[in-house]
Design a protein around this motif. Sequence first.
Motif, mmCIF file in Angstrom:
data_model
loop_
_atom_site.group_PDB
_atom_site.id
_atom_site.type_symbol
_atom_site.label_atom_id
_atom_site.label_comp_id
_atom_site.label_asym_id
_atom_site.label_seq_id
_atom_site.Cartn_x
_atom_site.Cartn_y
_atom_site.Cartn_z
ATOM 1 N N GLY A 258 45.997 32.422 39.256
ATOM 2 C CA GLY A 258 44.940 33.354 38.885
ATOM 3 C C GLY A 258 43.570 32.689 38.876
ATOM 4 O O GLY A 258 43.406 31.544 39.311
ATOM 5 N N GLY A 259 42.600 33.429 38.372
ATOM 6 C CA GLY A 259 41.220 32.975 38.429
ATOM 7 C C GLY A 259 40.684 32.407 37.132
ATOM 8 O O GLY A 259 39.850 31.495 37.135
ATOM 9 N N GLY A 260 41.161 32.941 36.005
ATOM 10 C CA GLY A 260 40.754 32.458 34.686
ATOM 11 C C GLY A 260 39.269 32.152 34.583
ATOM 12 O O GLY A 260 38.421 32.948 34.991
ATOM 13 N N SER B 92 43.590 40.673 42.905
ATOM 14 C CA SER B 92 44.182 39.828 41.873
ATOM 15 C C SER B 92 45.440 39.130 42.398
ATOM 16 O O SER B 92 46.139 39.625 43.286
ATOM 17 C CB SER B 92 44.474 40.672 40.630
ATOM 18 N N GLY B 93 45.707 37.978 41.821
ATOM 19 C CA GLY B 93 46.918 37.233 42.180
ATOM 20 C C GLY B 93 48.163 38.044 41.859
ATOM 21 O O GLY B 93 49.200 37.896 42.519
ATOM 22 N N THR C 119 40.438 42.057 36.308
ATOM 23 C CA THR C 119 41.523 42.705 37.058
ATOM 24 C C THR C 119 42.579 43.354 36.160
ATOM 25 O O THR C 119 43.625 43.756 36.639
ATOM 26 C CB THR C 119 42.210 41.696 38.006
ATOM 27 N N GLY D 2 37.341 32.216 38.756
ATOM 28 C CA GLY D 2 37.042 33.496 39.409
ATOM 29 C C GLY D 2 36.544 34.576 38.468
ATOM 30 O O GLY D 2 35.519 35.220 38.729
ATOM 31 N N HIS D 3 37.246 34.790 37.353
ATOM 32 C CA HIS D 3 36.828 35.867 36.439
ATOM 33 C C HIS D 3 35.431 35.598 35.888
ATOM 34 O O HIS D 3 34.619 36.503 35.748
ATOM 35 C CB HIS D 3 37.814 36.009 35.275
ATOM 36 N N GLY E 182 45.734 32.723 35.156
ATOM 37 C CA GLY E 182 44.492 31.987 34.980
ATOM 38 C C GLY E 182 44.276 31.509 33.551
ATOM 39 O O GLY E 182 43.677 30.450 33.323
ATOM 40 N N ASP F 69 39.475 39.836 31.467
ATOM 41 C CA ASP F 69 39.834 39.926 32.878
ATOM 42 C C ASP F 69 39.143 41.072 33.600
ATOM 43 O O ASP F 69 39.105 42.191 33.105
ATOM 44 C CB ASP F 69 41.347 40.138 33.033
ATOM 45 N N THR G 134 32.161 33.258 44.286
ATOM 46 C CA THR G 134 33.506 33.442 43.734
ATOM 47 C C THR G 134 34.547 32.738 44.594
ATOM 48 O O THR G 134 35.424 32.044 44.089
ATOM 49 C CB THR G 134 33.847 34.943 43.611
ATOM 50 N N LYS H 292 53.757 33.290 39.616
ATOM 51 C CA LYS H 292 52.314 33.527 39.421
ATOM 52 C C LYS H 292 51.860 32.757 38.180
ATOM 53 O O LYS H 292 52.296 33.059 37.049
ATOM 54 C CB LYS H 292 52.038 35.027 39.249
ATOM 55 N N GLY I 239 44.339 34.679 43.283
ATOM 56 C CA GLY I 239 43.437 35.819 43.141
ATOM 57 C C GLY I 239 42.109 35.431 43.768
ATOM 58 O O GLY I 239 41.614 34.331 43.548
#
Length: 263
Positions: A55-57, A155-156, A216, A60-61, A14, A214, A82, A11, A142
């Motif tokens: 992840g989204g970092g 979430s991832g 998540t 996405g976040h 992000g 985050d 998103t 994983k 994610g």
Amino acid sequence: MRYNWYLKVVKLGGSVITLKDMPMTIRYDVVKQLVSELADAVKGLPDLKLVIIHGGGGFGHYVVRKCLSSSGRIDSMCFSETSYAMTLLNTSLLKELLGVGLPVVSIPPHTVFKAEVDGRVSYDKNLIIEYLVRGLIPVLYGDVVLGVDSFLVLSGDTIAWLLAKDLNAHEIIFVTDVDGLFDKDPKKYSDARLLKYVRADELVNLEFSQSEYDVTGSMMFKLMEGLKHGVKGINVRVVNGLVKGNLYKSLHGNSSIGTVIKY
Ligand code: IPE
């Protein structure tokens, strides 16, 4: 059916692959380093099967936070924006992974995962298994997914736990921007000691820093989730992906890197 293969789930956090304070910006220097370490490790470990999750970092976040602060929920426009932002990040990452010769295939989570009435997340694991059997490296991330009558962020980390459990993985490697787990919060205490080995049932005794960014959750949440999913018999490693060579060494099972948590 239990798969008797040597599978690791990686994983990529992000906060490692994107800049959190500059929206929609990829840390290409870090990404290039990490994908070359993945490629080197895969070359040296012919039996290794790999699933990559990111992840989204700042993608996405960032988008979810923006809609939560304006409308307080994930509405259809937010869902769309998103998933688009995450697709952009995923496509850029995939280009880098392909560039180092890894046979990757993107599996956008909003097309396979769904939250059910009881809160469980369902998906077709056979699809992912088949890609693995055929020699491909599935890449997930994610994402936003369908809930029963709402839209949710999956979430991832949750995907990593689900896949690790369902696909009989040997290890999850969480590539983060911290060196591992400490006996106390290293942001508060300068004498905090890095832990090399922790049993999952000891996690409750540790003090974790809270992440304000985050949507998540924090490291604590990330690791406790394994207990919630009843994951047993696997190692989870938390490593600092910003330190050159850490991911490569972790994939080779070098125990001096990061913290290993035994579930
Ligand atoms: C978040 O995924 C995805 C979205 C916000 C859409 P993660 O929770 O896995 O992302 P990181 O690793 O914490 O950035």
